[in-house]
Motif scaffolding. Structure first.
Motif, PDB file in Angstrom:
ATOM      1  N   GLY A  29      -8.840 -31.073  38.988  1.00 26.03           N
ATOM      2  CA  GLY A  29      -9.849 -30.884  40.034  1.00 26.03           C
ATOM      3  C   GLY A  29     -11.108 -30.278  39.447  1.00 26.03           C
ATOM      4  N   PRO A  30     -11.991 -29.781  40.294  1.00 29.35           N
ATOM      5  CA  PRO A  30     -13.270 -29.261  39.786  1.00 29.35           C
ATOM      6  C   PRO A  30     -13.154 -27.952  39.010  1.00 29.35           C
ATOM      7  CG  PRO A  30     -13.182 -29.146  42.193  1.00 29.35           C
ATOM      8  CD  PRO A  30     -11.947 -29.848  41.745  1.00 29.35           C
ATOM      9  N   THR A  32     -10.204 -24.731  37.486  1.00 30.65           N
ATOM     10  CA  THR A  32      -8.823 -24.329  37.244  1.00 30.65           C
ATOM     11  C   THR A  32      -8.798 -22.838  36.968  1.00 30.65           C
ATOM     12  OG1 THR A  32      -6.792 -24.894  36.064  1.00 30.65           O
ATOM     13  CG2 THR A  32      -8.809 -24.801  34.743  1.00 30.65           C
TER      14      THR A  32
END
Length: 94
Positions: A29-30, A32
């Motif tokens: 995803g964008p 972490t």
């Protein structure tokens, strides 16, 4: 035929990423967390937090209150990998 030893194999940015594939990193995803980013770079969790504290983590990190988030795009850039895979790019105009 004898397999080459691991020291004889050429090292790449990805081989240093402790078994993480580009697709696996993108799938995060964008952002972490720090332990995941540390694993990708092949450093321990404790070392990662020490590096954060002294401002020496390998890439910029976002601090939100007491939590840290690591941009996945920055991880990919540090490993010299494209942010988008070839499959995700739109086809060229004809």
């Amino acid at each position: 035929m004898k397999q080459p030893s691991s020291s004889a194999r050429p090292r790449t940015a990805l081989s240093a990423a402790a078994g993480w594939s580009p697709a696996g990193i993108r799938a995060l995803g964008p952002v972490t967390d720090v332990p995941t980013a540390a694993a990708i770079f092949g450093i321990g969790r404790s070392t990662a937090y020490v590096l954060l504290k002294i401002g020496e983590f390998p890439i910029p990190v976002i601090q939100i209150g007491s939590r840290y988030r690591v941009p996945v795009a920055a991880i990919l850039a540090a490993l010299h990998l494209p942010v988008e895979s070839d499959e995700e790019l739109p086809p060229p105009p004809t």
